[in-house]
Design a protein around this motif. Structure first.
Motif, PDB file in Angstrom:
ATOM      1  N   ALA A  21       1.922 -13.971  -3.027  1.00  0.00           N
ATOM      2  CA  ALA A  21       1.043 -14.565  -4.020  1.00  0.00           C
ATOM      3  C   ALA A  21      -0.268 -15.016  -3.388  1.00  0.00           C
ATOM      4  O   ALA A  21      -1.259 -15.193  -4.074  1.00  0.00           O
ATOM      5  CB  ALA A  21       1.730 -15.746  -4.688  1.00  0.00           C
ATOM      6  N   HIS A  22      -0.277 -15.159  -2.080  1.00  0.00           N
ATOM      7  CA  HIS A  22      -1.465 -15.626  -1.370  1.00  0.00           C
ATOM      8  C   HIS A  22      -1.985 -14.584  -0.396  1.00  0.00           C
ATOM      9  O   HIS A  22      -2.589 -14.932   0.613  1.00  0.00           O
ATOM     10  CB  HIS A  22      -1.141 -16.931  -0.631  1.00  0.00           C
ATOM     11  N   MET A  23      -1.750 -13.311  -0.663  1.00  0.00           N
ATOM     12  CA  MET A  23      -2.214 -12.261   0.234  1.00  0.00           C
ATOM     13  C   MET A  23      -3.733 -12.190   0.229  1.00  0.00           C
ATOM     14  O   MET A  23      -4.382 -12.436  -0.785  1.00  0.00           O
ATOM     15  CB  MET A  23      -1.631 -10.903  -0.179  1.00  0.00           C
ATOM     16  N   THR A  24      -4.265 -11.847   1.385  1.00  0.00           N
ATOM     17  CA  THR A  24      -5.710 -11.675   1.512  1.00  0.00           C
ATOM     18  C   THR A  24      -5.987 -10.325   2.154  1.00  0.00           C
ATOM     19  O   THR A  24      -5.071  -9.637   2.613  1.00  0.00           O
ATOM     20  CB  THR A  24      -6.323 -12.780   2.397  1.00  0.00           C
ATOM     21  N   ARG A  25      -7.231  -9.973   2.223  1.00  0.00           N
ATOM     22  CA  ARG A  25      -7.606  -8.697   2.854  1.00  0.00           C
ATOM     23  C   ARG A  25      -7.314  -8.707   4.353  1.00  0.00           C
ATOM     24  O   ARG A  25      -7.292  -7.671   4.990  1.00  0.00           O
ATOM     25  CB  ARG A  25      -9.068  -8.393   2.595  1.00  0.00           C
ATOM     26  N   GLU A  26      -7.094  -9.894   4.926  1.00  0.00           N
ATOM     27  CA  GLU A  26      -6.783  -9.986   6.355  1.00  0.00           C
ATOM     28  C   GLU A  26      -5.308  -9.691   6.647  1.00  0.00           C
ATOM     29  O   GLU A  26      -4.928  -9.527   7.790  1.00  0.00           O
ATOM     30  CB  GLU A  26      -7.152 -11.373   6.906  1.00  0.00           C
ATOM     31  N   ASP A  27      -4.464  -9.663   5.609  1.00  0.00           N
ATOM     32  CA  ASP A  27      -3.056  -9.345   5.813  1.00  0.00           C
ATOM     33  C   ASP A  27      -2.926  -7.906   6.310  1.00  0.00           C
ATOM     34  O   ASP A  27      -3.795  -7.073   6.056  1.00  0.00           O
ATOM     35  CB  ASP A  27      -2.267  -9.527   4.515  1.00  0.00           C
ATOM     36  N   PRO A  28      -1.823  -7.606   7.034  1.00  0.00           N
ATOM     37  CA  PRO A  28      -1.642  -6.249   7.552  1.00  0.00           C
ATOM     38  C   PRO A  28      -1.709  -5.198   6.446  1.00  0.00           C
ATOM     39  O   PRO A  28      -1.243  -5.423   5.331  1.00  0.00           O
ATOM     40  CB  PRO A  28      -0.237  -6.274   8.173  1.00  0.00           C
ATOM     41  N   GLN A  29      -2.290  -4.080   6.770  1.00  0.00           N
ATOM     42  CA  GLN A  29      -2.392  -2.971   5.827  1.00  0.00           C
ATOM     43  C   GLN A  29      -1.758  -1.733   6.453  1.00  0.00           C
ATOM     44  O   GLN A  29      -1.745  -1.592   7.670  1.00  0.00           O
ATOM     45  CB  GLN A  29      -3.858  -2.674   5.501  1.00  0.00           C
ATOM     46  N   ILE A  30      -1.237  -0.859   5.605  1.00  0.00           N
ATOM     47  CA  ILE A  30      -0.689   0.407   6.083  1.00  0.00           C
ATOM     48  C   ILE A  30      -1.240   1.531   5.223  1.00  0.00           C
ATOM     49  O   ILE A  30      -1.601   1.325   4.072  1.00  0.00           O
ATOM     50  CB  ILE A  30       0.857   0.434   6.034  1.00  0.00           C
ATOM     51  N   LYS A  31      -1.305   2.702   5.808  1.00  0.00           N
ATOM     52  CA  LYS A  31      -1.634   3.891   5.023  1.00  0.00           C
ATOM     53  C   LYS A  31      -0.310   4.476   4.562  1.00  0.00           C
ATOM     54  O   LYS A  31       0.655   4.529   5.316  1.00  0.00           O
ATOM     55  CB  LYS A  31      -2.396   4.904   5.866  1.00  0.00           C
ATOM     56  N   LEU A  32      -0.262   4.885   3.325  1.00  0.00           N
ATOM     57  CA  LEU A  32       0.981   5.374   2.751  1.00  0.00           C
ATOM     58  C   LEU A  32       0.721   6.684   2.035  1.00  0.00           C
ATOM     59  O   LEU A  32      -0.166   6.774   1.192  1.00  0.00           O
ATOM     60  CB  LEU A  32       1.533   4.332   1.766  1.00  0.00           C
ATOM     61  N   ARG A  33       1.486   7.702   2.390  1.00  0.00           N
ATOM     62  CA  ARG A  33       1.392   8.992   1.719  1.00  0.00           C
ATOM     63  C   ARG A  33       2.535   9.103   0.728  1.00  0.00           C
ATOM     64  O   ARG A  33       3.672   8.836   1.078  1.00  0.00           O
ATOM     65  CB  ARG A  33       1.524  10.102   2.752  1.00  0.00           C
ATOM     66  N   LEU A  34       2.231   9.458  -0.527  1.00  0.00           N
ATOM     67  CA  LEU A  34       3.281   9.647  -1.508  1.00  0.00           C
ATOM     68  C   LEU A  34       2.849  10.716  -2.502  1.00  0.00           C
ATOM     69  O   LEU A  34       1.655  10.978  -2.654  1.00  0.00           O
ATOM     70  CB  LEU A  34       3.614   8.331  -2.224  1.00  0.00           C
ATOM     71  N   PRO A  35       3.813  11.353  -3.147  1.00  0.00           N
ATOM     72  CA  PRO A  35       3.482  12.412  -4.103  1.00  0.00           C
ATOM     73  C   PRO A  35       2.602  11.869  -5.234  1.00  0.00           C
ATOM     74  O   PRO A  35       2.749  10.717  -5.666  1.00  0.00           O
ATOM     75  CB  PRO A  35       4.845  12.846  -4.653  1.00  0.00           C
ATOM     76  N   ALA A  36       1.700  12.708  -5.711  1.00  0.00           N
ATOM     77  CA  ALA A  36       0.772  12.322  -6.777  1.00  0.00           C
ATOM     78  C   ALA A  36       1.524  11.853  -8.015  1.00  0.00           C
ATOM     79  O   ALA A  36       1.104  10.884  -8.672  1.00  0.00           O
ATOM     80  CB  ALA A  36      -0.156  13.483  -7.112  1.00  0.00           C
ATOM     81  N   GLU A  37       2.631  12.525  -8.340  1.00  0.00           N
ATOM     82  CA  GLU A  37       3.402  12.157  -9.529  1.00  0.00           C
ATOM     83  C   GLU A  37       3.956  10.734  -9.404  1.00  0.00           C
ATOM     84  O   GLU A  37       3.961   9.969 -10.360  1.00  0.00           O
ATOM     85  CB  GLU A  37       4.552  13.135  -9.767  1.00  0.00           C
ATOM     86  N   LEU A  38       4.427  10.387  -8.210  1.00  0.00           N
ATOM     87  CA  LEU A  38       4.962   9.050  -7.980  1.00  0.00           C
ATOM     88  C   LEU A  38       3.848   8.016  -8.094  1.00  0.00           C
ATOM     89  O   LEU A  38       4.036   6.951  -8.688  1.00  0.00           O
ATOM     90  CB  LEU A  38       5.636   8.963  -6.613  1.00  0.00           C
ATOM     91  N   LYS A  39       2.698   8.323  -7.547  1.00  0.00           N
ATOM     92  CA  LYS A  39       1.562   7.403  -7.660  1.00  0.00           C
ATOM     93  C   LYS A  39       1.203   7.178  -9.123  1.00  0.00           C
ATOM     94  O   LYS A  39       0.933   6.044  -9.544  1.00  0.00           O
ATOM     95  CB  LYS A  39       0.348   7.925  -6.905  1.00  0.00           C
ATOM     96  N   ASP A  40       1.216   8.254  -9.918  1.00  0.00           N
ATOM     97  CA  ASP A  40       0.908   8.128 -11.347  1.00  0.00           C
ATOM     98  C   ASP A  40       1.921   7.229 -12.056  1.00  0.00           C
ATOM     99  O   ASP A  40       1.551   6.380 -12.870  1.00  0.00           O
ATOM    100  CB  ASP A  40       0.873   9.507 -12.014  1.00  0.00           C
ATOM    101  N   VAL A  41       3.197   7.410 -11.736  1.00  0.00           N
ATOM    102  CA  VAL A  41       4.249   6.589 -12.345  1.00  0.00           C
ATOM    103  C   VAL A  41       4.058   5.124 -11.956  1.00  0.00           C
ATOM    104  O   VAL A  41       4.155   4.224 -12.800  1.00  0.00           O
ATOM    105  CB  VAL A  41       5.654   7.088 -11.923  1.00  0.00           C
ATOM    106  N   LEU A  42       3.780   4.870 -10.681  1.00  0.00           N
ATOM    107  CA  LEU A  42       3.578   3.498 -10.216  1.00  0.00           C
ATOM    108  C   LEU A  42       2.320   2.877 -10.820  1.00  0.00           C
ATOM    109  O   LEU A  42       2.318   1.693 -11.179  1.00  0.00           O
ATOM    110  CB  LEU A  42       3.497   3.459  -8.688  1.00  0.00           C
ATOM    111  N   THR A  43       1.272   3.671 -10.967  1.00  0.00           N
ATOM    112  CA  THR A  43       0.039   3.182 -11.586  1.00  0.00           C
ATOM    113  C   THR A  43       0.283   2.786 -13.034  1.00  0.00           C
ATOM    114  O   THR A  43      -0.154   1.719 -13.489  1.00  0.00           O
ATOM    115  CB  THR A  43      -1.075   4.243 -11.495  1.00  0.00           C
TER     116      THR A  43
END
Length: 102
Positions: A21-43
């Motif tokens: 609830a208190h995340m900021t841009r300084e929190d760790p970030q990761i790059k994540l690859r996922l299928p376009a269809e899954l991204k659409d469902v999550l969006t």
């Protein structure tokens, strides 16, 4: 007016939920690859739930971690549990009778 930023959180809330609830841009970030269809469902799910895509993914990962390595525990209603306990008792009684026979 109370201007405190203190939030009351139920004891059952995992600690990382409070932190998220208190995340900021300084929190760790990761790059994540996922299928376009899954991204659409999550969006779509994020929009339905009023969350950002990141918040939706984090929420679903939290739920997965809470469930443990074998998934969500099976929910059994009390009636079914009673029937099961009764059947186990019958099986154990039958086993004991077989063992007592000479």
């Amino acid at each position: 007016m109370n201007t405190s930023w203190t939030t009351v959180v139920p004891l059952s809330t995992p600690p990382w939920s409070i932190i998220i609830a208190h995340m900021t841009r300084e929190d760790p970030q990761i790059k994540l690859r996922l299928p376009a269809e899954l991204k659409d469902v999550l969006t779509d799910a994020a929009q339905e739930n009023g969350r950002s895509l990141n918040a939706e993914v984090v929420k679903r990962l939290e739920e997965s971690v809470e469930a443990g390595p074998h998934g969500r525990p099976v929910q059994v209603d009390p009636y079914t549990l009673d029937l099961f306990a009764e059947k186990v008792g019958q099986v154990l009684d039958a086993r004991d009778k077989r063992r007592k026979k000479p």
